[in-house]
Write a protein that holds these residues in place. Structure first.
Motif, PDB file in Angstrom:
ATOM      1  N   ILE A 381     -82.147 -11.346  36.935  1.00 24.43           N
ATOM      2  CA  ILE A 381     -82.446 -11.232  35.510  1.00 24.43           C
ATOM      3  C   ILE A 381     -81.538 -12.173  34.730  1.00 24.43           C
ATOM      4  O   ILE A 381     -80.318 -12.188  34.925  1.00 24.43           O
ATOM      5  CB  ILE A 381     -82.293  -9.777  35.048  1.00 24.43           C
ATOM      6  CG1 ILE A 381     -83.354  -8.898  35.733  1.00 24.43           C
ATOM      7  CG2 ILE A 381     -82.425  -9.668  33.526  1.00 24.43           C
ATOM      8  CD1 ILE A 381     -83.285  -7.434  35.356  1.00 24.43           C
ATOM      9  N   GLN A 382     -82.116 -12.962  33.847  1.00 22.70           N
ATOM     10  CA  GLN A 382     -81.408 -14.065  33.203  1.00 22.70           C
ATOM     11  C   GLN A 382     -80.717 -13.704  31.894  1.00 22.70           C
ATOM     12  O   GLN A 382     -79.791 -14.403  31.475  1.00 22.70           O
ATOM     13  CB  GLN A 382     -82.388 -15.217  32.961  1.00 22.70           C
ATOM     14  CG  GLN A 382     -83.046 -15.740  34.226  1.00 22.70           C
ATOM     15  CD  GLN A 382     -82.066 -16.422  35.146  1.00 22.70           C
ATOM     16  OE1 GLN A 382     -81.527 -17.469  34.826  1.00 22.70           O
ATOM     17  NE2 GLN A 382     -81.812 -15.802  36.302  1.00 22.70           N
ATOM     18  N   SER A 383     -81.159 -12.649  31.231  1.00 20.66           N
ATOM     19  CA  SER A 383     -80.575 -12.336  29.919  1.00 20.66           C
ATOM     20  C   SER A 383     -80.781 -10.865  29.609  1.00 20.66           C
ATOM     21  O   SER A 383     -81.467 -10.135  30.343  1.00 20.66           O
ATOM     22  CB  SER A 383     -81.214 -13.208  28.827  1.00 20.66           C
ATOM     23  OG  SER A 383     -82.613 -12.966  28.757  1.00 20.66           O
ATOM     24  N   LYS A 387     -78.588  -8.454  32.450  1.00 22.14           N
ATOM     25  CA  LYS A 387     -78.344  -9.821  32.913  1.00 22.14           C
ATOM     26  C   LYS A 387     -77.565  -9.799  34.231  1.00 22.14           C
ATOM     27  O   LYS A 387     -76.618  -9.035  34.393  1.00 22.14           O
ATOM     28  CB  LYS A 387     -77.579 -10.607  31.857  1.00 22.14           C
ATOM     29  CG  LYS A 387     -77.378 -12.085  32.193  1.00 22.14           C
ATOM     30  CD  LYS A 387     -76.659 -12.786  31.038  1.00 22.14           C
ATOM     31  CE  LYS A 387     -76.513 -14.285  31.307  1.00 22.14           C
ATOM     32  NZ  LYS A 387     -75.637 -14.564  32.451  1.00 22.14           N
ATOM     33  N   ASP A 388     -77.986 -10.622  35.199  1.00 20.54           N
ATOM     34  CA  ASP A 388     -77.373 -10.779  36.519  1.00 20.54           C
ATOM     35  C   ASP A 388     -77.716  -9.657  37.500  1.00 20.54           C
ATOM     36  O   ASP A 388     -77.169  -9.620  38.609  1.00 20.54           O
ATOM     37  CB  ASP A 388     -75.855 -10.925  36.422  1.00 20.54           C
ATOM     38  CG  ASP A 388     -75.451 -12.186  35.668  1.00 20.54           C
ATOM     39  OD1 ASP A 388     -76.191 -13.191  35.747  1.00 20.54           O
ATOM     40  OD2 ASP A 388     -74.409 -12.166  34.990  1.00 20.54           O
TER      41      ASP A 388
END
Length: 425
Positions: A381-383, A387-388
Motif C-alpha cells: 500500500i502506497q499511501s 501505508k507500507d
C-alpha cells in the motif's frame, strides 16, 4: 581464531557497563532506532502421492521487535542492539504440523500456543570497522539467517565488518550456536541432510567465515569467502555480480561458485561438491526476464547449514533445494512491476525450475528429475493510514520422481503473508 564465542560474552557485559556509564552520550541516544513488524503467515503444503502425512498446514501470527542504539562518542564507540521475537498459534493440528512456522512437540506433534525469545547484541565501532558479539543475523552466501518463515533464524557469535578501504568490505566471524526458525533454544550448528545426503545428526560448535567484497566499479561486485563448519565441511565461495546497460534496459549477470569438501574428522561423512551456477537477466521498463543454469560436480550433494536454504541459483524456491548429487538445473524467471500499467506497489513473478541427472539410488534411481512452477503476487500500500502494509501470495507446484521416503515430496504449496512494519522511533 581459537577462542570460543562463549568466552567472549564477559567482554560483552563489560561493554554493557560502559554503555550504562555513557548512556547520556548524544550519539548513543540520538542515533538509536526501533521498529516493530507484525507478520501474519499461512503455509499450506498439500502432498501428492504416498506420504506419511497428507499435508503440512498452519497459520500463525508473529511479532519482530528490533531496537538499535547509536554509538557512544570517542575513538571507540559502543552500542547495543536488541531483538524480540514472538510467535502465536492461530491454527494447527498434530496431523499437519512441521511447517516450521510454529514450535511443536516431536512426540505428540502438538504445536505450542506461543514461543518467544530475546536476543542481545553488544557492538563496538572504530573508524569504519564494527565488531558485534551476541545475537547475529548474517546474510552472506556461506551463512544466511533464513527469514523465510514466521520468525527469522538467528546465530550466536562474534562478527567483524570493516569498510576501511574504499570499495572493499571485509567479513570475519565465528558462530557457535544457532536458533532455528521455529525454536527458542540455541543449539549446536548442524549440517542440512535432506534425502539422507550426509550422515545424520552431525553438529559442530564452531563455524568460522572470512573474506570480503571488492567493488572496482559501481556496476561490478566481486566476492570471495571461506567458511569452515569444524570437523564437518570447508567451503569456498566466488561470486561475480555485474550490471551493464544494454539497449533500453540493463543486463545483469549473477555468477556463484561454491567448492566444498569435508573438514577434520568429517563427522557427516565424505563431502565432495563443486556447485557452479549463473543467472542472466535483462530488465527493461517494467519487465525482467532471466535464464539460469546450475550444476553439481563431485560425489556428494551441496552442503549447507541446517534450518535454512542454500544461497545458490535455486534460492527462494519453496518446496526443494535442487542441489542433489549430480543434479543439473535450468531456471527461467519473469518479473513484472505493475507500476508500468498504473498500479504502483503491485509486483508479480513467475519461475520454472527443472532439475535432472539426480543421483539418489536409495530413493529411486540415478537419473531422476524434479521441477517446480512458482508464482508470486505482492502488493505494498502506497499511501494513507495503512501505508507500507504488504500483502504477498505465493503458489508452487513441485513434482519429483523420488520415492515416498524423500524429504522433498511432490506437493502443491500456498504461502500467504501480511506484513506491517511500524517505526517506533
Amino acid at each position: 581464531m581459537n577462542t570460543p564465542v562463549s568466552a567472549l560474552m564477559p567482554v560483552g557485559w563489560g561493554i554493557l557497563l560502559g554503555l550504562l556509564a555513557q548512556s547520556a552520550s548524544a550519539g548513543f541516544i540520538d542515533n538509536s532506532s526501533a521498529t516493530l513488524t507484525a507478520r501474519n503467515f499461512y503455509l499450506d503444503r498439500d502432498y501428492k502421492g504416498e506420504s506419511p502425512y497428507p499435508a503440512a498446514r498452519e497459520w500463525a501470527q508473529g511479532f519482530i521487535l528490533k531496537a538499535s542504539s547509536g554509538f557512544t562518542e570517542g575513538t571507540v564507540g559502543f552500542g547495543l542492539d536488541a531483538t524480540g521475537l514472538l510467535g502465536l498459534k492461530l491454527d494447527s493440528s498434530p496431523d499437519r504440523t512441521a511447517t516450521q512456522l510454529l514450535s511443536y512437540n516431536p512426540v505428540t506433534r502438538e504445536a505450542r500456543d506461543e514461543y518467544s525469545e530475546l536476543g542481545i547484541t553488544f557492538k563496538a565501532k572504530v573508524s569504519k570497522s564494527k565488531l558485534s558479539i551476541g545475537t547475529q543475523f548474517p546474510s552472506l552466501p556461506v551463512i544466511t539467517a533464513s527469514p523465510a518463515r514466521l520468525l527469522p533464524q538467528s546465530f550466536r557469535g562474534a562478527y567483524l565488518i570493516s569498510d576501511e578501504w574504499d570499495g572493499v568490505t571485509i567479513h570475519v566471524g565465528r558462530m557457535d550456536r544457532v536458533n532455528l526458525r521455529d525454536s527458542t533454544d540455541y543449539g549446536p550448528i548442524g549440517l542440512a541432510s535432506p534425502n539422507g545426503r550426509f550422515r545424520p545428526g552431525a553438529t559442530s560448535e564452531r563455524f568460522d567465515f572470512y573474506g570480503g567484497e571488492y567493488r572496482p566499479a559501481t556496476n561490478l561486485t566481486l566476492r570471495l569467502l571461506r567458511a569452515e563448519l569444524d570437523d564437518i565441511y570447508t567451503q569456498d565461495f566466488l561470486g561475480v555480480l555485474h550490471l551493464a546497460p544494454m539497449g533500453e534496459g540493463t543486463f545483469k549477470s549473477d555468477i556463484r561458485v561454491f567448492n566444498s569438501r569435508e573438514d577434520g574428522r568429517a563427522k557427516a561423512g565424505s563431502i565432495d561438491n563443486l556447485n557452479v551456477g549463473g543467472m542472466f537477466s535483462y530488465r527493461w521498463g517494467a519487465h525482467s526476464l532471466g535464464v539460469g543454469h546450475m550444476r553439481q560436480f563431485g560425489d556428494s550433494a551441496f552442503p549447507y547449514i541446517a534450518g535454512g536454504e542454500p544461497a545458490v541459483l535455486s534460492d527462494g524456491t519453496m518446496s526443494a533445494d535442487f542441489v542433489n548429487p549430480g543434479e543439473r538445473t535450468w531456471a527461467v524467471r519473469y518479473d513484472y512491476d505493475f507500476a508500468g500499467v498504473g498500479i504502483p506497489g503491485l509486483t508479480g513473478m513467475m519461475r520454472y525450475l527443472h532439475g535432472d541427472s539426480i543421483d539418489l539410488p536409495a530413493l529411486g534411481g540415478r537419473d531422476l528429475k524434479e521441477s517446480s512452477k512458482d508464482f508470486e503476487l505482492a502488493y505494498v500500500i502506497q499511501s494513507g493510514p495503512a501505508k507500507d502494509l504488504v500483502f504477498r501470495v505465493r503458489e508452487a507446484f513441485y513434482r519429483n520422481q523420488q520415492d515416498a521416503g524423500s524429504t522433498f515430496r511432490s506437493d502443491n504449496e500456498t504461502r500467504i503473508n501480511i506484513d506491517y512494519t511500524l517505526k517506533i522511533w
